[in-house]
Scaffold this motif. Structure first.
Motif: not given
Length: 388
Positions: A203-215, A249-251, A332-337, A365-372
């Protein structure tokens, strides 16, 4: 609300979805609950799979770990430290996969909340194996099934030996202000704590990774939104992220099973009674664009939109009712930070968009291979003539 041909009720409206999620006449379904139900009765189920008074009491006692004030005072420092470490890594290398940077952040923040702070080296790799990009079905009737059975059991043992057992041993000696210490006070065994830790990890690691990527994908792709985000203060940036999460929504699928007949709103103002024992699938990505609640142009990304009926900016992206995800403020806070620092870098850009995968069982969804990419730091050596 509709009754599908497979015997499952499908909910797409916001009000109907919230009514199901808040009802005490339903229990958790989906998310692997069928597998958990096979555990011996003496083993306490993780909180995600419990219902009723015991579940509500547990949530009441652990709510203090997730309040906005707690998140700000206890976890912000960790978020900033890890985010700046990842940004430094990106600046030094010039480019990185966004999912790698965001997963490192999500892992360390979740570990601070849970209490997995005494792990042996390699926790990120152990979690990556536990939550692979593609899952198989365990079983004993085929080589494929045997492989996934062995793999799952091995992953459980690695997490137990490398992360949970060291954390439990440290907290048996000295309690700390974290979730594992609370579970020990409740009398949980190490095996039961392992189940809770894996649940919170998902709930706290995998979903946040996806949310940061989609945002990040939205912000890099929409110049006007990016300019708005960069210019906003923290509440304004959080409003942008909440609106993105409403649409993404991630889920995207939650399921419940009725324990008694449940009366719900139906089409055209009619009422529908769902019999006891039936499964209800709630499509969050549909509910979150219900014009009755979110207003006009529901599929348009409009930060700060007026939401009806007391709905928050993310809609039902974190669920609702007894099983509402407690980590809303953390995510939300860690994504913004992280993103506020990433997007402030000179010349930062998305070199390649992510590839998209899909997990049907939870509509995720799973978002991979986004390169910055950013401008690399260059060290300049200056020679000083000591002769003056």
């Amino acid at each position: 609300m509709a009754h599908g041909g497979d015997g499952v009720w499908v909910v797409r409206g916001y009000d109907e979805a919230r009514a199901v999620l808040r009802s005490t006449a339903t229990v958790q379904a989906g998310l692997g609950v069928e597998m958990v139900s096979r555990l011996p009765s003496r083993v306490r189920r993780p909180v995600l799979y419990r219902d009723g008074p015991e579940h509500r009491e547990h949530r009441r006692q652990t709510a203090r770990f997730f309040t906005p004030r707690r998140v700000d005072e206890h976890y912000r420092e960790t978020m900033v430290q890890v985010a700046e470490e990842q940004i430094g890594r990106l600046r030094a290398d010039g480019r990185a996969r966004l999912s790698d940077l965001s997963f490192e952040l999500a892992v360390q923040v979740a570990c601070a909340v849970i209490g997995l702070t005494d792990s042996r080296p390699g926790i990120k790799e152990r979690l990556n194996r536990f939550f692979p990009e593609r899952f198989g079905t365990p079983g004993l009737t085929s080589l494929h099934g045997v492989y996934w059975t062995v793999r799952q059991n091995t992953n459980w043992m690695r997490m137990y030996a490398g992360d949970v057992r060291p954390a439990v041993r440290a907290r048996r000696r000295v309690r700390r202000d974290d979730l594992i210490s609370h579970l020990l006070d409740e009398g949980c065994s190490t095996t039961e704590i392992l189940g809770e830790c894996i649940t919170f990890a998902a709930a706290g690691m995998v979903t946040t990774r996806e949310f940061i990527s989609v945002a990040a994908w939205h912000l890099f792709s929409e110049p006007g939104l990016l300019a708005h985000y960069r210019a906003a203060d923290e509440p304004g940036r959080l409003a942008v992220l909440g609106e993105i999460l409403r649409l993404e929504p991630v889920v995207g699928l939650l399921s419940r099973r009725t324990t008694e007949p449940l009366d719900l709103p139906g089409a055209d103002g009619e009422r529908v009674t769902v019999p006891a024992g039936d499964r209800i699938d709630i499509l969050l990505d549909h509910a979150n664009v219900d014009e009755r609640t979110v207003g006009s142009r529901p599929r348009c990304l409009r930060p700060g939109r007026a939401m009806g009926d007391g709905a928050g900016a993310p809609g039902l992206a974190f669920g609702d009712g007894p099983h509402k995800c407690p980590g809303l403020h953390v995510a939300l806070l860690e994504t913004d930070v992280f993103l506020s620092r990433l997007l402030a870098l000179p010349g930062v850009r998305m070199a390649s968009p992510p590839s998209i995968g899909w997990i049907d069982g939870i509509g995720s969804y799973e978002l991979r291979d986004c390169v910055v990419e950013v401008e690399m730091e260059v060290e300049v050596e200056v020679e000083v003539d000591e002769r003056g």
